[in-house]
Design a protein around this motif. Structure first.
Motif, short mmCIF file in Angstrom:
data_model
loop_
_atom_site.label_atom_id
_atom_site.label_comp_id
_atom_site.label_asym_id
_atom_site.label_seq_id
_atom_site.Cartn_x
_atom_site.Cartn_y
_atom_site.Cartn_z
N MET A 34 1.15 -1.53 0.09
CA MET A 34 -0.13 -0.05 -0.70
C MET A 34 0.52 1.21 0.15
O MET A 34 2.37 1.49 0.81
N TYR A 36 0.41 5.32 0.91
CA TYR A 36 -0.14 6.43 1.56
C TYR A 36 -0.09 7.58 1.71
O TYR A 36 1.13 7.59 1.42
N GLN A 38 0.25 11.37 3.08
CA GLN A 38 -0.22 12.21 4.72
C GLN A 38 0.02 13.35 4.87
O GLN A 38 1.89 14.33 4.47
N ARG A 41 0.45 16.46 10.23
CA ARG A 41 -0.47 17.07 11.19
C ARG A 41 -1.74 15.98 10.98
O ARG A 41 -2.60 17.21 11.45
N LYS A 42 -2.08 15.38 9.32
CA LYS A 42 -3.25 15.40 9.47
C LYS A 42 -3.00 13.37 10.37
O LYS A 42 -1.52 13.07 9.64
N GLY A 43 -3.78 12.47 9.05
CA GLY A 43 -3.79 11.24 9.50
C GLY A 43 -3.73 10.54 7.43
O GLY A 43 -3.44 11.81 6.76
N PRO A 44 -2.63 9.83 7.08
CA PRO A 44 -2.00 8.53 6.61
C PRO A 44 -3.86 8.84 5.39
O PRO A 44 -4.41 8.00 5.44
N LEU A 46 -4.76 6.38 2.04
CA LEU A 46 -4.81 5.26 1.30
C LEU A 46 -4.84 6.54 -0.43
O LEU A 46 -5.81 6.69 -0.37
N LEU A 88 4.39 6.98 2.48
CA LEU A 88 4.48 6.00 3.46
C LEU A 88 4.03 4.42 2.33
O LEU A 88 3.33 4.62 2.17
N THR A 99 0.74 -6.12 9.12
CA THR A 99 1.53 -5.20 8.01
C THR A 99 2.10 -3.99 8.30
O THR A 99 2.02 -3.29 9.81
N PHE A 101 5.06 -0.35 7.98
CA PHE A 101 4.58 0.47 7.52
C PHE A 101 6.09 1.11 7.01
O PHE A 101 6.98 1.04 8.41
N GLY A 102 6.47 1.73 6.58
CA GLY A 102 8.15 2.38 6.08
C GLY A 102 7.86 3.57 6.48
O GLY A 102 7.18 4.42 7.44
N ALA A 103 8.74 4.65 7.13
CA ALA A 103 8.74 5.69 7.72
C ALA A 103 8.48 6.56 6.80
O ALA A 103 8.57 7.62 7.84
#
Lengths: 111, 115
Positions: A34, A36, A38, A41-44, A46, A88, A99, A101-103
């Protein structure tokens, strides 16, 4: 070794450039991937997910997976300043419901 | 269709206090995940709930706990707050896995500041 490695950047490109964002992974159990986006200051959010090797396209975005080399990429065509965000990547294991996630890679698109 | 909603948006606490963060998943989603994202760092997995049960837990101390309610909403509790708990706490939800796919959709997060 992290299961998903991603260059943190920052990556700075001029408006209109083609952007290539890349990740490598080490877990052979990952079967889907996947991307994402971001904003600060917000959510990721998709963007795309892929289940197999090859390319998947959605508008200006193309996700590419090469399972033989454990390499995943996201290409952004005709990049816009509004694409400036952190991207991400993530790998998913269908068997273990895992799952990772990368940094994230910070992208700046300059007008 | 409403996305994942989290409340509150911001939370300010002092060291030693307790914080409670809430998450409502997308309608029809049964799994809820909690992540911590400290400034400049990646997503650190905290907890996964599915059908009311804790399925997996990340490498965090026991003072991080939570639960999932019958309506699939979830709550994250952080006890004995420490300064380093200051972070963006993200909740994600996913539908029941089909073919093993577990695609997560995120909320906007709760920004916790510990003073």
């Amino acid at each position: 070794q992290k299961e998903v490695e991603q260059d943190p950047g920052p990556l700075s490109v001029p408006e209109g450039a083609i952007v290539s964002l890349n990740c490598t992974y080490s877990n052979s159990a990952f079967q889907y991937f996947m991307w994402y986006r971001q904003y600060s200051r917000k959510g990721p959010e998709l963007l795309m997910y892929t289940y197999s090797s090859g390319n998947k396209e959605d508008g200006r975005f193309t996700a590419q997976v090469d399972k033989s080399s454990k390499y995943i990429s996201l290409f952004i065509r005709d990049s816009q300043p509004s694409d400036s965000a952190t991207y991400l990547c993530a790998g998913g294991d269908t068997g273990g419901f895992k799952t990772i996630f990368g940094a994230g890679t910070r992208l700046f698109v300059k007008a | 269709e409403a996305g994942v909603t989290q409340s509150p948006t911001h939370l300010i606490k002092t060291r030693g206090q307790q914080a409670t963060l809430r998450c409502s998943p997308i309608s029809g989603h049964t799994s809820v995940y909690w992540y911590q994202q400290a400034l400049g760092l990646g997503l650190q997995f905290l907890l996964w709930y599915d059908e009311g049960e804790e399925r997996n837990r990340g490498n965090f101390p026991p003072r991080f706990s939570g639960r999932q309610f019958p309506n699939y909403s979830s709550e994250l509790n952080v006890n004995a707050l420490e300064l380093e708990d200051s972070a963006l706490y993200l909740c994600a939800s996913s539908p029941a896995a089909v073919g093993g796919l577990n695609i997560q959709y995120f909320g906007a997060g709760t920004r916790l500041s510990v003073l």
